[in-house]
Every structure is written in C-alpha cells, then in structure tokens.
Enzyme design. Sequence first.
Site, PDB file in Angstrom:
ATOM      1  N   ARG A 147       0.848  -1.177   0.000  1.00  0.00           N
ATOM      2  CA  ARG A 147       0.000   0.000   0.000  1.00  0.00           C
ATOM      3  C   ARG A 147       0.890   1.235   0.000  1.00  0.00           C
ATOM      4  O   ARG A 147       1.862   1.299   0.758  1.00  0.00           O
ATOM      5  CB  ARG A 147      -0.877   0.001   1.262  1.00  0.00           C
ATOM      6  CG  ARG A 147      -1.882   1.125   1.298  1.00  0.00           C
ATOM      7  CD  ARG A 147      -2.566   1.267   2.638  1.00  0.00           C
ATOM      8  NE  ARG A 147      -1.815   2.161   3.528  1.00  0.00           N
ATOM      9  CZ  ARG A 147      -2.357   2.736   4.594  1.00  0.00           C
ATOM     10  NH1 ARG A 147      -3.612   2.479   4.933  1.00  0.00           N
ATOM     11  NH2 ARG A 147      -1.632   3.548   5.353  1.00  0.00           N
ATOM     12  N   TYR A 159      -3.153  11.693   6.118  1.00  0.00           N
ATOM     13  CA  TYR A 159      -3.335  10.339   6.643  1.00  0.00           C
ATOM     14  C   TYR A 159      -2.291   9.399   6.061  1.00  0.00           C
ATOM     15  O   TYR A 159      -1.942   9.479   4.887  1.00  0.00           O
ATOM     16  CB  TYR A 159      -4.742   9.800   6.284  1.00  0.00           C
ATOM     17  CG  TYR A 159      -4.703   8.307   6.400  1.00  0.00           C
ATOM     18  CD1 TYR A 159      -4.556   7.500   5.270  1.00  0.00           C
ATOM     19  CD2 TYR A 159      -4.652   7.715   7.652  1.00  0.00           C
ATOM     20  CE1 TYR A 159      -4.406   6.139   5.391  1.00  0.00           C
ATOM     21  CE2 TYR A 159      -4.508   6.358   7.774  1.00  0.00           C
ATOM     22  CZ  TYR A 159      -4.375   5.566   6.652  1.00  0.00           C
ATOM     23  OH  TYR A 159      -4.202   4.229   6.783  1.00  0.00           O
ATOM     24  N   ASP A 210      -5.165   3.790  -0.016  1.00  0.00           N
ATOM     25  CA  ASP A 210      -6.261   4.019   0.924  1.00  0.00           C
ATOM     26  C   ASP A 210      -6.692   5.481   0.862  1.00  0.00           C
ATOM     27  O   ASP A 210      -5.934   6.379   1.223  1.00  0.00           O
ATOM     28  CB  ASP A 210      -5.769   3.697   2.348  1.00  0.00           C
ATOM     29  CG  ASP A 210      -6.916   3.588   3.345  1.00  0.00           C
ATOM     30  OD1 ASP A 210      -6.688   3.055   4.443  1.00  0.00           O
ATOM     31  OD2 ASP A 210      -8.039   4.029   3.009  1.00  0.00           O
ATOM     32  N   HIS A 212      -9.225   6.616   2.461  1.00  0.00           N
ATOM     33  CA  HIS A 212      -9.576   6.852   3.871  1.00  0.00           C
ATOM     34  C   HIS A 212     -10.833   7.708   4.018  1.00  0.00           C
ATOM     35  O   HIS A 212     -10.884   8.628   4.840  1.00  0.00           O
ATOM     36  CB  HIS A 212      -8.397   7.510   4.605  1.00  0.00           C
ATOM     37  CG  HIS A 212      -8.196   6.940   5.992  1.00  0.00           C
ATOM     38  ND1 HIS A 212      -8.468   7.639   7.121  1.00  0.00           N
ATOM     39  CD2 HIS A 212      -7.755   5.740   6.408  1.00  0.00           C
ATOM     40  CE1 HIS A 212      -8.204   6.909   8.187  1.00  0.00           C
ATOM     41  NE2 HIS A 212      -7.756   5.745   7.780  1.00  0.00           N
ATOM     42  N   GLU A 236      -9.071   1.933  -1.721  1.00  0.00           N
ATOM     43  CA  GLU A 236      -9.761   1.593  -0.474  1.00  0.00           C
ATOM     44  C   GLU A 236     -10.508   2.781   0.108  1.00  0.00           C
ATOM     45  O   GLU A 236     -10.040   3.913   0.058  1.00  0.00           O
ATOM     46  CB  GLU A 236      -8.744   1.107   0.541  1.00  0.00           C
ATOM     47  CG  GLU A 236      -9.291   0.817   1.916  1.00  0.00           C
ATOM     48  CD  GLU A 236      -8.212   0.499   2.918  1.00  0.00           C
ATOM     49  OE1 GLU A 236      -7.086   0.175   2.498  1.00  0.00           O
ATOM     50  OE2 GLU A 236      -8.475   0.581   4.127  1.00  0.00           O
ATOM     51  N   GLU A 262     -13.435  -1.524   6.692  1.00  0.00           N
ATOM     52  CA  GLU A 262     -12.683  -1.717   7.944  1.00  0.00           C
ATOM     53  C   GLU A 262     -13.420  -1.122   9.143  1.00  0.00           C
ATOM     54  O   GLU A 262     -13.213  -1.566  10.271  1.00  0.00           O
ATOM     55  CB  GLU A 262     -11.285  -1.131   7.838  1.00  0.00           C
ATOM     56  CG  GLU A 262     -11.227   0.361   7.806  1.00  0.00           C
ATOM     57  CD  GLU A 262      -9.802   0.875   7.765  1.00  0.00           C
ATOM     58  OE1 GLU A 262      -9.034   0.455   6.896  1.00  0.00           O
ATOM     59  OE2 GLU A 262      -9.454   1.684   8.633  1.00  0.00           O
ATOM     60  N   ARG A 283     -13.456  -5.288   3.580  1.00  0.00           N
ATOM     61  CA  ARG A 283     -12.368  -5.058   4.541  1.00  0.00           C
ATOM     62  C   ARG A 283     -12.783  -5.367   5.996  1.00  0.00           C
ATOM     63  O   ARG A 283     -11.946  -5.268   6.896  1.00  0.00           O
ATOM     64  CB  ARG A 283     -11.931  -3.598   4.469  1.00  0.00           C
ATOM     65  CG  ARG A 283     -11.291  -3.193   3.177  1.00  0.00           C
ATOM     66  CD  ARG A 283      -9.795  -3.320   3.211  1.00  0.00           C
ATOM     67  NE  ARG A 283      -9.151  -2.399   4.121  1.00  0.00           N
ATOM     68  CZ  ARG A 283      -8.081  -2.726   4.854  1.00  0.00           C
ATOM     69  NH1 ARG A 283      -7.600  -3.939   4.800  1.00  0.00           N
ATOM     70  NH2 ARG A 283      -7.513  -1.841   5.652  1.00  0.00           N
ATOM     71  N   GLU A 339      -4.130  -7.487   5.199  1.00  0.00           N
ATOM     72  CA  GLU A 339      -3.251  -6.367   5.548  1.00  0.00           C
ATOM     73  C   GLU A 339      -2.277  -6.796   6.626  1.00  0.00           C
ATOM     74  O   GLU A 339      -2.653  -7.480   7.587  1.00  0.00           O
ATOM     75  CB  GLU A 339      -4.078  -5.185   6.056  1.00  0.00           C
ATOM     76  CG  GLU A 339      -3.274  -3.959   6.434  1.00  0.00           C
ATOM     77  CD  GLU A 339      -4.144  -2.776   6.786  1.00  0.00           C
ATOM     78  OE1 GLU A 339      -5.371  -2.936   6.844  1.00  0.00           O
ATOM     79  OE2 GLU A 339      -3.593  -1.676   6.993  1.00  0.00           O
ATOM     80  N   TRP A 402     -11.104  12.114   8.403  1.00  0.00           N
ATOM     81  CA  TRP A 402      -9.631  12.083   8.504  1.00  0.00           C
ATOM     82  C   TRP A 402      -9.048  11.055   7.595  1.00  0.00           C
ATOM     83  O   TRP A 402      -9.567   9.970   7.433  1.00  0.00           O
ATOM     84  CB  TRP A 402      -9.249  11.756   9.939  1.00  0.00           C
ATOM     85  CG  TRP A 402      -7.843  11.299  10.081  1.00  0.00           C
ATOM     86  CD1 TRP A 402      -6.713  12.021   9.804  1.00  0.00           C
ATOM     87  CD2 TRP A 402      -7.404  10.003  10.518  1.00  0.00           C
ATOM     88  NE1 TRP A 402      -5.606  11.262  10.050  1.00  0.00           N
ATOM     89  CE2 TRP A 402      -5.984  10.022  10.483  1.00  0.00           C
ATOM     90  CE3 TRP A 402      -8.044   8.839  10.916  1.00  0.00           C
ATOM     91  CZ2 TRP A 402      -5.213   8.916  10.846  1.00  0.00           C
ATOM     92  CZ3 TRP A 402      -7.287   7.740  11.279  1.00  0.00           C
ATOM     93  CH2 TRP A 402      -5.888   7.805  11.249  1.00  0.00           C
TER      94      TRP A 402
HETATM   95  C1  CS2 Z   1      -6.082   2.265   7.818  1.00  0.00           C
HETATM   96  C2  CS2 Z   1      -5.884   2.154   9.285  1.00  0.00           C
HETATM   97  O1  CS2 Z   1      -4.874   0.247   7.727  1.00  0.00           O
HETATM   98  C3  CS2 Z   1      -5.739   0.943   7.164  1.00  0.00           C
HETATM   99  O2  CS2 Z   1      -6.338   0.656   6.117  1.00  0.00           O
HETATM  100  O3  CS2 Z   1      -7.337   2.709   7.417  1.00  0.00           O
HETATM  101  O4  CS2 Z   1      -4.555   2.475   9.557  1.00  0.00           O
HETATM  102  C4  CS2 Z   1      -6.770   3.024  10.133  1.00  0.00           C
HETATM  103  O5  CS2 Z   1      -6.453   4.378   9.903  1.00  0.00           O
HETATM  104  C5  CS2 Z   1      -6.544   2.666  11.578  1.00  0.00           C
HETATM  105  O6  CS2 Z   1      -6.659   1.284  11.727  1.00  0.00           O
HETATM  106  C6  CS2 Z   1      -7.548   3.347  12.459  1.00  0.00           C
HETATM  107  O7  CS2 Z   1      -7.423   2.898  13.770  1.00  0.00           O
HETATM  108 MG    MG Z   2      -7.961   1.803   5.638  1.00  0.00          MG
END
Ligand code: CS2
Ligand code: MG
Length: 402
Positions: A147, A159, A210, A212, A236, A262, A283, A339, A402
């Site tokens: 990634r 991020y 990502d 995000h 993602e 996620e 995810r 991941e 974020w």
């Molecule tokens: C992120 C995470 O790994 C990922 O895909 O989205 O690092 C996420 O920001 C954190 O798990 C949040 O706690």
């Molecule tokens: Mg993520």
Amino acid sequence: MKITSARLIICSPDRNFVTLKIETDEGIYGLGDATLNGRELAVASYLSEHVCPCLIGRDPSQIEDIWQYLYRGAYWRRGPVTMTAIAAVDVALWDIKGKALNTPVYNLLGGKSRDGVMVYAHANGRDIDETVDSVRKEMELGYIAVRAQSGIPGMSGTYGVPKGTKAYEPAERGLPSESLWSSERYLRAAPKLFERLRVELGEDVHLLHDVHHRLTPIEAARLGKALEPANLFWMEDPVPAELQEGFKLIREHTTTPIATGEVFNSFWDAHDLIRNQWIDYLRMTIVHGGGLTALKKAADFAAIYHVRTGCHGATDLSPVTMAAALHFGLSIHNFGVQEHMRHSALTDAVFPHEYTFSAGYMYPGDKPGLGVDIDETLAAKYPYERAYLPLARKLDGTLTDW
Ligand code: CS2
Ligand code: MG
C-alpha cells in the site's frame, strides 16, 4: 468443560491493546482481541460490566449459541463497541476449541484452501520520491503487495504518513490532533504517485491505496478513472460508506477495484455493497465485525457475488487478531489479501505467536488453537494511556473525514 473466568488484560506496549482471556475448569484458556482504537475502555467496560458475568459456567464449545446469546440477548444491536466485545468472546472460544481438539483453528473453519496467506505491507513518504523508496524497501523485504500513501504538495501532513521518523501509528497520546485536508490537491497528486511507482517499480507488484473515506462519490470516480493506467489491486475507502448506494456512482465510472469496510461492524453495513457488486473486496475485520463466527458468514455471502475478503490488519488490531485473520484467510475460498502492518518488537514480545512471514505470504502455524499468547507479566509493565485518532478539517475549517 465450563468457563470459570473471563477477564481483561489492558496494556500499552507502544500502543493500547485490550485482550480478553477466558479460562476453563480443564486448564485450557482462550484469547480474544477487544481493541477499538481510541475507544478502548468503552469495550473493556462493555465486556467486564455486562458480558463477562454471563459467561461464567457456560460450555465454551457452544460458540454459535454464545454468539447469538450476546448479539440477540443485548437487545441493543450492532455498533463498534458491542461487536468488538462479541468478537473478543468469539475468538477466545475458537482458540479454546482448537486447543481442546488439539488442532489449529483453520482446521475448524474447513481446513487449508491455499498454502499461504498473501499479505500487503504499508509504504509511505512525505513526497513521491520518498514513497517510491518506501515501496521499494517493502518489496526488498519480500512483499509482493504494498500500500502506498504519500504527502500532498502544499499540505503539512496527511493520513498514512508519519510526522516524525517513527513508524506510522494512527493513534496519538493526548487529545485528538487536527490536520488540514484538500481534496483538490490530493486529486492532483495521487495519480502522479502511482504513475511514478509503475515507471520505477514495474507492473508485477500489487499496488494498493487508501483514500480513507475522504472523497465524494464523483471525486472518487474521477480518482478511480485517473488510476486505471496504474492497475491498482484496490482503491480503499473511497467515500464514507453510510450511503452504500454512493458506491454505485463510482462503479459506473471506473474499473479500478474498490475495497471498503474496515469500520464496518456488521454484515448489514455491507449488504447492498455486496449484493450489487459495488465493491470487490470486503475489509471488515474479525475484531470489529463480531469475530470469526460473523466473518465466516459475511465471507460466504460475499462469495456468491464474487466479492473477496481483504481484512483490515493495522497495528491497532493486536497479534491475536492477526493470528485469527491468518487462520481465516488460509481457509475461506474467496480470500483476497490480508493487511500486514507490522507490530513493534515490543508488541510481539507481549504477544508471542506462531505466525510467520516469508516471500509475500504469511502462515498461521499449526499449533492447536490460534497459536498466540500474552505475556501478562510483561504486559503489566506497560499500562494503558489514553490515545486518540486524529481529526481533519478542510482548508476553510469545515470538519471532514480524517
Ligand atoms: C487504515 C488504518 O490500515 C488501514 O487501512 O485505514 O490504519 C486506520 O487508519 C486505523 O486502523 C484506524 O485505527
Ligand atoms: Mg484503511
């Protein structure tokens, strides 16, 4: 066999973890991860005050019935706190069952469907040059999927990119920090990053990115189209997923594969996404999605619609979740990728485990149960410290994702 105790071990070797330990009258115990990044004590309280008293005296082999008891019996359903608590109990019971039957958990899920679990690493940099070097470093470590997250020209931070020289860790001690965000600058920068990555590193490495949750559907559609020449493994979390239908608009404009989930804690968060094939990878993760019992059901439904798994596996999910995810990923048929954001050496010392990495794949090991433990003496040396995930604001000050 009867459950004799269910207690929490809360520690913070580099970052906070909440672990549930369920012990039985036959000396066998199981571990479950109950970590919810930035809201750890909410789950700890839900477990210790409301769930653990109901477990004492129960037969730990009745995994499905206990799951239904905790889900339906709560009356107040779903949500990240509830489902993380249920997940911790569920995973601990699968660990106990594997130990009691003297077999690794993957055998209880249907056995091996593949030799190893393909994983992806995290690479990042303040600019494109640093990010290319970072992806190259992960490839040199043996990863075949990486990634990539890069800083954005004109923005002080974003991020996925660490502020200092330490490895990237989402949660920060103290009150939530705030960073600025510009979709316009990001949308100009991201395609350039992946164009450069392909020129420098070739076509073979699986590249992931990502977003995000930071775009609108039409912005995500624009990004997906711009990234098509880079042949990403996935884009993602392009948008927040409360409006599952928003993904339909993205899908109409781009063939870049989409992954999301996620932050999901229930299969219902993904129901429309899956049955409409608006996503390619789910995810949702074991620790926040209700455990192995729930994830197996979600994966089986997803398989009907060609959707594969791509479970979340950041450092804020403990090695207990990593172990469970590898047993799960080894067994289910519609596995996609796992991941693997590497934990620190100290975290690995607190959670000794059987799983290993080699040449792009991970292996859960063949020890009975999950093959992970917790060193309670060492854990006690690192007490919990409140920490938060950052927030973000647009350039005009509007709070955003974020
Ligand atoms: C992120 C995470 O790994 C990922 O895909 O989205 O690092 C996420 O920001 C954190 O798990 C949040 O706690
Ligand atoms: Mg993520």
